[in-house]
Design a protein around this motif. Sequence first.
Motif, PDB file in Angstrom:
ATOM      1  N   LEU A  79       0.827  -1.206   0.000  1.00 27.57           N
ATOM      2  CA  LEU A  79       0.000   0.000   0.000  1.00 27.57           C
ATOM      3  C   LEU A  79       0.866   1.263   0.000  1.00 27.57           C
ATOM      4  O   LEU A  79       0.589   2.227  -0.732  1.00 27.57           O
ATOM      5  N   ILE A  80       1.935   1.261   0.780  1.00 26.49           N
ATOM      6  CA  ILE A  80       2.826   2.424   0.839  1.00 26.49           C
ATOM      7  C   ILE A  80       3.554   2.612  -0.491  1.00 26.49           C
ATOM      8  O   ILE A  80       3.643   3.737  -1.012  1.00 26.49           O
ATOM      9  N   CYS A  81       4.080   1.529  -1.035  1.00 23.36           N
ATOM     10  CA  CYS A  81       4.817   1.633  -2.305  1.00 23.36           C
ATOM     11  C   CYS A  81       3.924   2.145  -3.429  1.00 23.36           C
ATOM     12  O   CYS A  81       4.315   3.034  -4.194  1.00 23.36           O
ATOM     13  N   ALA A 332      20.257   3.327  -2.799  1.00 24.70           N
ATOM     14  CA  ALA A 332      19.018   4.067  -3.072  1.00 24.70           C
ATOM     15  C   ALA A 332      17.948   3.167  -3.680  1.00 24.70           C
ATOM     16  O   ALA A 332      16.772   3.243  -3.323  1.00 24.70           O
ATOM     17  N   ALA A 333      18.364   2.292  -4.614  1.00 22.59           N
ATOM     18  CA  ALA A 333      17.382   1.416  -5.280  1.00 22.59           C
ATOM     19  C   ALA A 333      16.806   0.398  -4.305  1.00 22.59           C
ATOM     20  O   ALA A 333      15.589   0.193  -4.258  1.00 22.59           O
ATOM     21  N   SER A 334      17.668  -0.254  -3.512  1.00 17.94           N
ATOM     22  CA  SER A 334      17.180  -1.263  -2.574  1.00 17.94           C
ATOM     23  C   SER A 334      16.342  -0.637  -1.457  1.00 17.94           C
ATOM     24  O   SER A 334      15.462  -1.282  -0.906  1.00 17.94           O
ATOM     25  N   ARG A 335      16.619   0.632  -1.133  1.00 18.41           N
ATOM     26  CA  ARG A 335      15.817   1.327  -0.126  1.00 18.41           C
ATOM     27  C   ARG A 335      14.551   1.925  -0.725  1.00 18.41           C
ATOM     28  O   ARG A 335      13.750   2.519  -0.014  1.00 18.41           O
ATOM     29  N   LEU A 336      14.386   1.825  -2.036  1.00 18.83           N
ATOM     30  CA  LEU A 336      13.231   2.373  -2.755  1.00 18.83           C
ATOM     31  C   LEU A 336      13.193   3.894  -2.692  1.00 18.83           C
ATOM     32  O   LEU A 336      12.118   4.504  -2.693  1.00 18.83           O
ATOM     33  N   ASP A 337      14.372   4.510  -2.662  1.00 19.79           N
ATOM     34  CA  ASP A 337      14.425   5.975  -2.585  1.00 19.79           C
ATOM     35  C   ASP A 337      13.818   6.651  -3.798  1.00 19.79           C
ATOM     36  O   ASP A 337      13.400   7.812  -3.728  1.00 19.79           O
ATOM     37  N   HIS A 338      13.798   5.928  -4.941  1.00 19.22           N
ATOM     38  CA  HIS A 338      13.243   6.538  -6.154  1.00 19.22           C
ATOM     39  C   HIS A 338      11.744   6.814  -6.020  1.00 19.22           C
ATOM     40  O   HIS A 338      11.176   7.556  -6.820  1.00 19.22           O
ATOM     41  N   LEU A 339      11.116   6.238  -4.984  1.00 16.73           N
ATOM     42  CA  LEU A 339       9.689   6.484  -4.759  1.00 16.73           C
ATOM     43  C   LEU A 339       9.432   7.768  -3.970  1.00 16.73           C
ATOM     44  O   LEU A 339       8.306   8.244  -3.933  1.00 16.73           O
ATOM     45  N   LEU A 340      10.467   8.299  -3.335  1.00 17.65           N
ATOM     46  CA  LEU A 340      10.283   9.459  -2.479  1.00 17.65           C
ATOM     47  C   LEU A 340      10.018  10.714  -3.300  1.00 17.65           C
ATOM     48  O   LEU A 340      10.544  10.864  -4.404  1.00 17.65           O
ATOM     49  N   PRO A 341       9.225  11.640  -2.771  1.00 19.77           N
ATOM     50  CA  PRO A 341       8.891  12.862  -3.510  1.00 19.77           C
ATOM     51  C   PRO A 341      10.111  13.652  -3.970  1.00 19.77           C
ATOM     52  O   PRO A 341      10.137  14.194  -5.068  1.00 19.77           O
ATOM     53  N   SER A 342      11.151  13.715  -3.139  1.00 20.89           N
ATOM     54  CA  SER A 342      12.341  14.490  -3.516  1.00 20.89           C
ATOM     55  C   SER A 342      13.022  13.903  -4.738  1.00 20.89           C
ATOM     56  O   SER A 342      13.586  14.624  -5.562  1.00 20.89           O
ATOM     57  N   LYS A 343      12.980  12.566  -4.873  1.00 21.38           N
ATOM     58  CA  LYS A 343      13.607  11.921  -6.037  1.00 21.38           C
ATOM     59  C   LYS A 343      12.682  11.974  -7.238  1.00 21.38           C
ATOM     60  O   LYS A 343      13.124  12.168  -8.370  1.00 21.38           O
ATOM     61  N   ALA A 344      11.381  11.801  -7.005  1.00 18.70           N
ATOM     62  CA  ALA A 344      10.415  11.838  -8.103  1.00 18.70           C
ATOM     63  C   ALA A 344      10.387  13.207  -8.763  1.00 18.70           C
ATOM     64  O   ALA A 344      10.116  13.343  -9.959  1.00 18.70           O
ATOM     65  N   ALA A 345      10.685  14.233  -7.964  1.00 21.88           N
ATOM     66  CA  ALA A 345      10.688  15.594  -8.509  1.00 21.88           C
ATOM     67  C   ALA A 345      11.937  15.889  -9.332  1.00 21.88           C
ATOM     68  O   ALA A 345      12.071  16.957  -9.902  1.00 21.88           O
ATOM     69  N   GLY A 346      12.874  14.925  -9.359  1.00 17.75           N
ATOM     70  CA  GLY A 346      14.071  15.092 -10.163  1.00 17.75           C
ATOM     71  C   GLY A 346      15.016  16.142  -9.627  1.00 17.75           C
ATOM     72  O   GLY A 346      15.677  16.854 -10.377  1.00 17.75           O
ATOM     73  N   GLN A 347      15.104  16.251  -8.297  1.00 21.21           N
ATOM     74  CA  GLN A 347      15.976  17.253  -7.708  1.00 21.21           C
ATOM     75  C   GLN A 347      17.440  16.909  -7.967  1.00 21.21           C
ATOM     76  O   GLN A 347      17.835  15.753  -7.988  1.00 21.21           O
ATOM     77  N   ASN A 348      18.256  17.917  -8.174  1.00 24.71           N
ATOM     78  CA  ASN A 348      19.663  17.729  -8.451  1.00 24.71           C
ATOM     79  C   ASN A 348      20.394  17.250  -7.202  1.00 24.71           C
ATOM     80  O   ASN A 348      19.904  17.359  -6.082  1.00 24.71           O
ATOM     81  N   VAL A 349      21.602  16.700  -7.426  1.00 25.59           N
ATOM     82  CA  VAL A 349      22.423  16.254  -6.314  1.00 25.59           C
ATOM     83  C   VAL A 349      22.741  17.442  -5.403  1.00 25.59           C
ATOM     84  O   VAL A 349      23.131  18.510  -5.869  1.00 25.59           O
ATOM     85  N   ASP A 350      22.552  17.248  -4.126  1.00 24.95           N
ATOM     86  CA  ASP A 350      22.794  18.307  -3.150  1.00 24.95           C
ATOM     87  C   ASP A 350      24.285  18.317  -2.808  1.00 24.95           C
ATOM     88  O   ASP A 350      24.741  17.620  -1.884  1.00 24.95           O
TER      89      ASP A 350
END
Length: 509
Positions: A79-81, A332-350
Motif C-alpha cells: 500500500l505504501i509503495c 538508493a534502489a534497494s531502499r526504494l528511494d526513487h519512490l520518495l517525492p524528492s527523487k520523483a521531482a528530479g531534484q539535483n544532487v545536493d
Amino acid sequence: MRTKSMRKKKKGDDACKENEAKSSKVLKGAERSAYFARREAAKVLKTVLEGDAKRRALASIKTLVYHPSVRNKKATFALICQTLKHLPFINDVLQAAKILNTKWKRQQELIYIIVYDILFGQEVPLVGDAEKYLMRHKEALHLHLKKILLQKNVKTVKELFALHEVPDVSVPRNVRVNTLKLDVDSALVELRKKYSVQKDDLLHDLLILPPGTDLHDHPLVKNGSIFLQGKASSMVAPALSPEPGWEVLDACAAPGNKTVHLAALMKRKGRIIACELKKERIKRLNDTIKLSGATNIQVLNEDFLNINSKDPAYSKVKAILLDPSCSGSGTAASRLDHLLPSKAAGQNVDMERLNKLAAFQRKALQHAFLFPALERVVYSTCSINQIENEDVVKSVLPIAESYGFQLVKPFPGWPCRGLPIFEGSENLVRTDPAKHGEGFFIALFAKKDDVNLSARSNKNDNRTLHSSTRTRNVRRKQPIHTNMFKMWLSGQLCRRHRHMLDNSCCGRN
C-alpha cells in the motif's frame, strides 16, 4: 495556558478519534483488515515523508514497514509503495479538486492512501470517517484525474504511470547466516525445504536465494539465525577480520548488522564497543544485538569524535570499523528511494550536503588513527560518490602513513576496485548496484608491520587472521636461513594463489 483555538482543535481531534473508534468496532472481516491496514500504512508513510522533507530519514521504507510493531507487513508495504508511486498524480488531483478542509489536511497521509485506493486501487468500503468523506467526492476525484490524462496526452492510467515509472533491478536475495546461533550447512538444509539456495563463492556465511524471495516472516529470520543482509554489506566485517580476543570499536554502529557480524567472526571472544550517537537508533541497535545472541558487545551512546583516544578504557582497541553517515547513493534502489517525492521531482544532487558529509567522514577517519594499540581500520560507505570514497581516503593517506598505516587489498580476487585517481586505489573495493544489488565502498588500512595481512586475505573462507604480533614472535624463534626460505616460498605460493583467484573471478557476477 491553552488558547481557545487550541482547545477547539483538541476537541475536534478527540471527536474524530472517537468516531473512528466507534466505526472500527463494527467492522468485520475484509472491511476491518482494510480499515486498519490503511491507518497502519498512514503512520509509516508519515515517517517516510517527514524524513524525506528534512533529508534525514529515520530509516528506509523497508526497515520501517518490517518493524515488529507493524502487523500486516505485506499489505502495508504494498500500500505504501503504490501510494508513493502514484503520489504526484494524487497530489495533482487533490489540488485541482480542492476538497480538503483543515481537518483532513492534518491527516494527509491517510488521505493519500485512501485516494490511491479510490483512483487506482481497490474499491473502498464505506467505513471510517475519512473513507466516507472522500467517497462522497469520488466523482470529483475521477473527473480531475481524466483532466490530467488529457493534459498529459495519454488515454489510460497505465500510460500515465508509465511516464514516471522506474524499472526494477532484479538482484538475488542474500542472507547472512548468524554463526553465533546456527552453522551454515544447517541453514542450507532448513532453507532448501522451500527455496532454491546456494552458497556464495566469496563469503562462507552468505547464502543466495532467487530475486524477490520474501523471508521476513521465516522462523530463522525471526529468531536471529539468519540476517537479511546484502552481499556488499556483508563484506565489510570480513574485510576488517578481527581476531577472537581483540577489542574492536564499531564507530557508527546502528542498526547493528555489521556489529553482530563482527561478534560472529570473533566467536564471542574479546570485546566490541558499539558506538552510536543518535538515541533513537540505540533501541534498534540493542534489538539487533539481542536477536543475534552476541554477548561481547558494549553499547555506547556517544559521538565517536568525542571519544578520547588516550583514555585508558580504549588503550587496547586493535581494530576500528568506521561506517559513517553517508549519502546512501549506493543503496538508493534497494531502499526504494526513487519512490520518495524528492527523487520523483528530479531534484539535483545536493553538493552542499555531500561536502558536509565528506568533511565529517574525513574527520572521523583521521580520528580513528589516534588510538594507540590500533592495527587495522576499515572505512566503508554505502555510497557511489567519489567525494565520499576515494577523495576521503586520498586526503587522509599522509596522516595514516605518519602513524604507520598503509592501504591493504582485501578480497584480492574481487574484480571491482577503486577509481584510479591516486596510486594505490587498486587496493580499494567497490560494488556495483546493478550487479551486486548495492553500491558499497571499502578501504582497509593496516599497520605496515602486519606483513602477512594481504597474503592471508587471499583465503576466502573468512577464517580470522593470525596475529601480527604472534607472527613476529615466531619469526624470532626460527633460524635466519629457515625464515628466509619460508618467506621466499610464501611469496611464490601467494603469487600463484592470487593468479588462480584472478582467473577464477573473471566471469563472476
